[in-house]
Design an enzyme around this catalytic site. Sequence first.
Site, PDB file in Angstrom:
ATOM      1  N   SER A 172       0.789  -1.298  -0.155  1.00  0.00           N
ATOM      2  CA  SER A 172       0.133  -0.049   0.042  1.00  0.00           C
ATOM      3  C   SER A 172       1.061   1.251  -0.193  1.00  0.00           C
ATOM      4  O   SER A 172       2.044   1.080  -0.701  1.00  0.00           O
ATOM      5  CB  SER A 172      -1.230  -0.121   1.271  1.00  0.00           C
ATOM      6  N   TYR A 186      -4.960   8.143  -6.475  1.00  0.00           N
ATOM      7  CA  TYR A 186      -4.135   7.234  -5.972  1.00  0.00           C
ATOM      8  C   TYR A 186      -4.278   6.884  -4.612  1.00  0.00           C
ATOM      9  O   TYR A 186      -4.466   5.624  -4.232  1.00  0.00           O
ATOM     10  CB  TYR A 186      -2.640   7.809  -5.966  1.00  0.00           C
ATOM     11  N   LYS A 190      -5.489   3.024  -2.847  1.00  0.00           N
ATOM     12  CA  LYS A 190      -4.362   2.397  -1.762  1.00  0.00           C
ATOM     13  C   LYS A 190      -5.210   2.116  -0.696  1.00  0.00           C
ATOM     14  O   LYS A 190      -4.918   1.190  -0.022  1.00  0.00           O
ATOM     15  CB  LYS A 190      -3.297   3.413  -1.775  1.00  0.00           C
TER      16      LYS A 190
END
Length: 270
Positions: A172, A186, A190
């Site tokens: 992650s 993004y 994650k």
Amino acid sequence: MLLLAAAFLVAFVLLLYMVSPLISPKPLGLPGAHVVVTGGSSGIGKCIAIECYKQGAFITLVARNEDKLLQAKKEIEKHSINDKQVVLCISVDVSQDYNQVENVIKQAQEKLGPVDMLVNCAGTSVSGKFEDLEVSTFERLMSINYLGSVYPSRAVITTMKERRVGRIVFVSSQAGQLGLFGFTAYSASKFAIRGLAEALQMEPLETRLISETTSVCKPEQVAKQIVKDAIVVTMGLFRTIALFYLGSFDSIVRRCMMQREKSEIANKTA
């Protein structure tokens, strides 16, 4: 009050370190193990493959670029400790077609045996303000960063459960612990990885969630942590602490935006 909070925080950290040996799994023996690394042609993925190879593992590298895969294979093979070790390269996009990913994993297992450890390193990042990012960017990052970990994991999980042997590692990011300005696409992808890893661990399944810290650590350092099973058991604590920093970071962003707006107004009236 502040001293009391600090004392509680220190006590909590010490408690976690005392308890972690009791809840941590036994280390996975890497000599002779089959390790699959997605996104293994560069960066953290390649470094993890090298570290595993140094300990006697058999490696399957999975990535899209065949030329980079072959170059990575040559680099990894320099670190062999016996002449039986093998580095298998497979060029495939792990985020597009589950059936294709499943077939690739089957091919790797036919050649090198059941997968003992899967390390999901395939991923990418795009930054920009929310309104400036195309909708396709959100779709692409969710596909690569999230589904690119779901598909390989789904392809190995049945065999791992049947053998009662196996480990799945998800990579992650700090942006998966708290939202960051400029990383709406993004960060969300994650966060999804973190949710997947935490939920899978309850099934139960041997999963590990690594927070990528390449901004302050070299890929080699992150790889060594993963291979040594130096997993951050205090991730929940770090997230709690991060929330305090989030408020500070948010105020900094707001001040910067206000200054930019004032500057733009000044330029227009000049």
